[in-house]
Design a protein around this motif. Structure first.
Motif, PDB file in Angstrom:
ATOM      1  N   ASP B  20       0.831  -1.196   0.000  1.00  0.00           N
ATOM      2  CA  ASP B  20       0.000   0.000   0.000  1.00  0.00           C
ATOM      3  C   ASP B  20       0.871   1.253   0.000  1.00  0.00           C
ATOM      4  N   GLY B  21       0.436   2.245  -0.756  1.00  0.00           N
ATOM      5  CA  GLY B  21       1.160   3.515  -0.769  1.00  0.00           C
ATOM      6  C   GLY B  21       2.352   3.533  -1.703  1.00  0.00           C
ATOM      7  N   ALA B  22       2.495   2.470  -2.486  1.00  0.00           N
ATOM      8  CA  ALA B  22       3.641   2.432  -3.394  1.00  0.00           C
ATOM      9  C   ALA B  22       3.392   3.324  -4.617  1.00  0.00           C
ATOM     10  N   ILE B  23       4.456   3.923  -5.105  1.00  0.00           N
ATOM     11  CA  ILE B  23       4.397   4.768  -6.294  1.00  0.00           C
ATOM     12  C   ILE B  23       5.197   4.052  -7.380  1.00  0.00           C
ATOM     13  N   THR B  24       4.705   4.104  -8.602  1.00  0.00           N
ATOM     14  CA  THR B  24       5.494   3.510  -9.685  1.00  0.00           C
ATOM     15  C   THR B  24       6.437   4.569 -10.230  1.00  0.00           C
ATOM     16  N   LEU B  25       7.707   4.248 -10.207  1.00  0.00           N
ATOM     17  CA  LEU B  25       8.676   5.185 -10.763  1.00  0.00           C
ATOM     18  C   LEU B  25       9.569   4.479 -11.783  1.00  0.00           C
ATOM     19  N   THR B  26      10.273   5.290 -12.557  1.00  0.00           N
ATOM     20  CA  THR B  26      11.150   4.742 -13.589  1.00  0.00           C
ATOM     21  C   THR B  26      12.593   4.803 -13.108  1.00  0.00           C
ATOM     22  N   LEU B  27      13.245   3.666 -13.179  1.00  0.00           N
ATOM     23  CA  LEU B  27      14.663   3.617 -12.827  1.00  0.00           C
ATOM     24  C   LEU B  27      15.445   3.450 -14.115  1.00  0.00           C
ATOM     25  N   LYS B  28      16.237   4.484 -14.434  1.00  0.00           N
ATOM     26  CA  LYS B  28      17.039   4.444 -15.656  1.00  0.00           C
ATOM     27  C   LYS B  28      18.455   4.087 -15.274  1.00  0.00           C
ATOM     28  N   VAL B  29      18.934   2.943 -15.733  1.00  0.00           N
ATOM     29  CA  VAL B  29      20.246   2.470 -15.314  1.00  0.00           C
ATOM     30  C   VAL B  29      21.198   2.435 -16.502  1.00  0.00           C
ATOM     31  N   ARG B  30      22.370   2.996 -16.297  1.00  0.00           N
ATOM     32  CA  ARG B  30      23.431   2.968 -17.310  1.00  0.00           C
ATOM     33  C   ARG B  30      24.081   1.594 -17.230  1.00  0.00           C
ATOM     34  N   ARG B  31      23.968   0.819 -18.316  1.00  0.00           N
ATOM     35  CA  ARG B  31      24.461  -0.542 -18.258  1.00  0.00           C
ATOM     36  C   ARG B  31      25.531  -0.812 -19.302  1.00  0.00           C
ATOM     37  N   PHE B  32      26.377  -1.772 -18.980  1.00  0.00           N
ATOM     38  CA  PHE B  32      27.415  -2.176 -19.918  1.00  0.00           C
ATOM     39  C   PHE B  32      27.787  -3.621 -19.638  1.00  0.00           C
ATOM     40  N   ASN B  33      27.637  -4.444 -20.646  1.00  0.00           N
ATOM     41  CA  ASN B  33      28.074  -5.828 -20.533  1.00  0.00           C
ATOM     42  C   ASN B  33      29.224  -6.029 -21.518  1.00  0.00           C
ATOM     43  N   PRO B  34      30.451  -6.207 -20.996  1.00  0.00           N
ATOM     44  CA  PRO B  34      31.621  -6.249 -21.892  1.00  0.00           C
ATOM     45  C   PRO B  34      31.566  -7.397 -22.889  1.00  0.00           C
ATOM     46  N   GLU B  35      30.757  -8.439 -22.611  1.00  0.00           N
ATOM     47  CA  GLU B  35      30.706  -9.574 -23.530  1.00  0.00           C
ATOM     48  C   GLU B  35      29.753  -9.331 -24.700  1.00  0.00           C
ATOM     49  N   VAL B  36      28.874  -8.358 -24.555  1.00  0.00           N
ATOM     50  CA  VAL B  36      27.866  -8.127 -25.591  1.00  0.00           C
ATOM     51  C   VAL B  36      27.960  -6.718 -26.181  1.00  0.00           C
ATOM     52  N   ASP B  37      28.118  -5.735 -25.289  1.00  0.00           N
ATOM     53  CA  ASP B  37      27.990  -4.350 -25.723  1.00  0.00           C
ATOM     54  C   ASP B  37      29.316  -3.754 -26.185  1.00  0.00           C
ATOM     55  N   ASP B  38      29.233  -2.916 -27.204  1.00  0.00           N
ATOM     56  CA  ASP B  38      30.383  -2.101 -27.578  1.00  0.00           C
ATOM     57  C   ASP B  38      30.371  -0.792 -26.794  1.00  0.00           C
ATOM     58  N   GLU B  39      29.178  -0.313 -26.533  1.00  0.00           N
ATOM     59  CA  GLU B  39      28.991   0.970 -25.857  1.00  0.00           C
ATOM     60  C   GLU B  39      28.067   0.763 -24.671  1.00  0.00           C
ATOM     61  N   PRO B  40      28.198   1.583 -23.636  1.00  0.00           N
ATOM     62  CA  PRO B  40      27.208   1.529 -22.558  1.00  0.00           C
ATOM     63  C   PRO B  40      25.831   1.910 -23.095  1.00  0.00           C
ATOM     64  N   ARG B  41      24.788   1.414 -22.463  1.00  0.00           N
ATOM     65  CA  ARG B  41      23.430   1.719 -22.920  1.00  0.00           C
ATOM     66  C   ARG B  41      22.561   2.011 -21.702  1.00  0.00           C
ATOM     67  N   TRP B  42      21.387   2.617 -21.941  1.00  0.00           N
ATOM     68  CA  TRP B  42      20.458   2.896 -20.852  1.00  0.00           C
ATOM     69  C   TRP B  42      19.352   1.846 -20.851  1.00  0.00           C
ATOM     70  N   ASP B  43      19.032   1.337 -19.665  1.00  0.00           N
ATOM     71  CA  ASP B  43      17.906   0.427 -19.489  1.00  0.00           C
ATOM     72  C   ASP B  43      16.925   1.082 -18.531  1.00  0.00           C
ATOM     73  N   SER B  44      15.629   0.977 -18.839  1.00  0.00           N
ATOM     74  CA  SER B  44      14.634   1.549 -17.930  1.00  0.00           C
ATOM     75  C   SER B  44      13.782   0.451 -17.317  1.00  0.00           C
ATOM     76  N   PHE B  45      13.452   0.626 -16.047  1.00  0.00           N
ATOM     77  CA  PHE B  45      12.590  -0.314 -15.338  1.00  0.00           C
ATOM     78  C   PHE B  45      11.494   0.458 -14.617  1.00  0.00           C
TER      79      PHE B  45
END
Lengths: 136, 260
Positions: B20-45
């Motif tokens: 109860d009383g929870a608010i939905t918010l957006t968490l924007k996270v700067r992510r980087f996976n060295p095995e997949v990504d060439d560049e960091p990317r933003w993920d939103s939750f």
């Protein structure tokens, strides 16, 4: 006893401190010359731009008259040297902070020092060898 | 653990009921996976959060229920260990010490919180950075007691006033918030950085220590205290409230007047 081997050994050590006060003196110089330049530059701007009709009275004769006095010669000389070294040292700091490659850093500093020496030398030469009778 | 992969890819399965009383918010996270990504990317939750939640709770929520691959450090989760330093909405903070209620957007607008790894250190994965350059600078200032001559037979006595001089800098937990908030450190990694200077300060001004001169020599060099531009980012970032810039200025003064 077997020696502990680390997959990623500790990063290389820094070079030992050089026991030089260069950075200290340059920091101190910036503070002192900054205060001196406040007086010199603001005084200069006031005389040149505001006092007695400002820029409109500046001509060859005005400059010649000023530089006839050792006081104004010294004022302008001090302003030239302090502004060049103060500004140059500030730029050196900016180059140290922001140049990413050693080669870039080196060449930017060469450019900086050469321009500093040229401007200081030329300005000093003009102040001391200025000839008011040049048109004769 | 039972397989609940259909509804979730988090490490703890299905999402818990929204309180109860929870608010939905957006968490924007700067992510980087060295095995997949060439560049960091933003993920939103999209995350249901209580105003009393800490930002660390939001990261846990992502890792446990939404995306188990999110990588970050945390240990004690109570602001003591200094593991979870990160850039939250552009400033360096410990995720376990920032409350959601202090980040809420006003006027009923949707709240977005951005999370990035601390700046100036190489990113291994997502919010996990390589702390080695930071600790190298820390070790380089000799952050341990140095004494000469015979050991005293009794304890090394110190007055309250002498203890007070370096009290502030004993609080450091080596979270790297200060060092990675420093613009000089961002562009020039060879600068010792605020944290190393704080830890040098802790021993330089300790009346029982005899290594002040060695440490001052180290900090007098080109990558030492004279690099500091007094931008006060470090003081603002410190989760322990250490007056970092003041400590750096005290080291400068000790060098200037050759007096500790």
């Amino acid at each position: 006893m077997s020696e502990l081997t680390l997959d990623k050994p500790r990063s290389p050590r820094r070079p030992a401190a050089r026991r030089s006060n260069g950075e200290l003196y340059s920091w101190l110089f910036m503070r002192i010359s900054g205060v001196a330049l406040l007086v010199l530059v603001l005084g200069h701007l006031f005389i040149m731009n505001i006092l007695d009709g400002g820029v409109h009275r500046i001509n060859f004769g005005f400059v010649a008259g000023r530089w006839a006095s050792p006081f104004w010669q010294f004022w302008d000389l001090a302003m030239l040297w302090l502004a060049q070294i103060h500004g140059g040292n500030g730029l050196r700091t900016v180059i140290n902070d922001y140049a990413r490659k050693d080669a870039t850093r080196f060449w930017l500093k060469v450019l900086l020092y050469v321009s500093m020496v040229l401007i200081i030398a030329l300005g000093t030469y003009v102040i001391f060898t200025f000839d008011p009778n040049i048109t004769d | 653990m039972t397989a609940t992969a259909e509804v979730s890819t988090g490490s703890r399965g299905a999402q818990p009921p929204v309180p109860d009383g929870a608010i939905t918010l957006t968490l924007k996270v700067r992510r980087f996976n060295p095995e997949v990504d060439d560049e960091p990317r933003w993920d939103s939750f999209e995350i249901p959060a209580l105003p009393t939640d800490r930002v660390l709770n939001l990261l846990h929520y992502v890792k446990w229920y939404l995306d188990g691959t999110l990588t970050f450090r945390r240990s004690c989760a109570h602001g003591i260990c200094g593991s979870d330093a990160m850039r939250i909405n552009g400033v360096n903070r410990l995720a376990c010490k920032v409350l959601v209620k202090d980040l809420l957007a006003g006027g009923g607008k949707q709240t977005t919180i951005t999370i990035e790894p601390i700046k100036g250190l190489p990113v291994h994965k997502d919010l996990l950075v390589d702390m080695e350059p930071f600790f190298e600078a820390f070790r380089a200032v000799k952050p341990y007691l140095i004494t000469y001559g015979n050991e005293p037979t009794r304890e090394r006595v110190q007055s309250v006033a002498d203890r007070e001089r370096f009290d502030d800098t004993t609080k450091c937990i080596l979270c790297a918030c200060c060092t990675t908030s420093c613009p000089v450190y961002w562009t020039e990694g060879s600068y010792f950085g605020p944290a190393a200077i704080v830890n040098a300060h802790r021993f330089i001004f300790d009346s029982r220590d005899e290594g002040a001169e060695e440490r001052l020599d180290i900090l007098n060099d080109i990558d030492g205290v004279w690099r500091c531009r007094t931008t006060f980012n470090c003081t603002d970032a410190c989760p322990r409230g250490i007056q970092v810039t003041k400590a750096i200025q005290e080291v400068k003064r000790a060098l200037l007047f050759k007096r500790v």
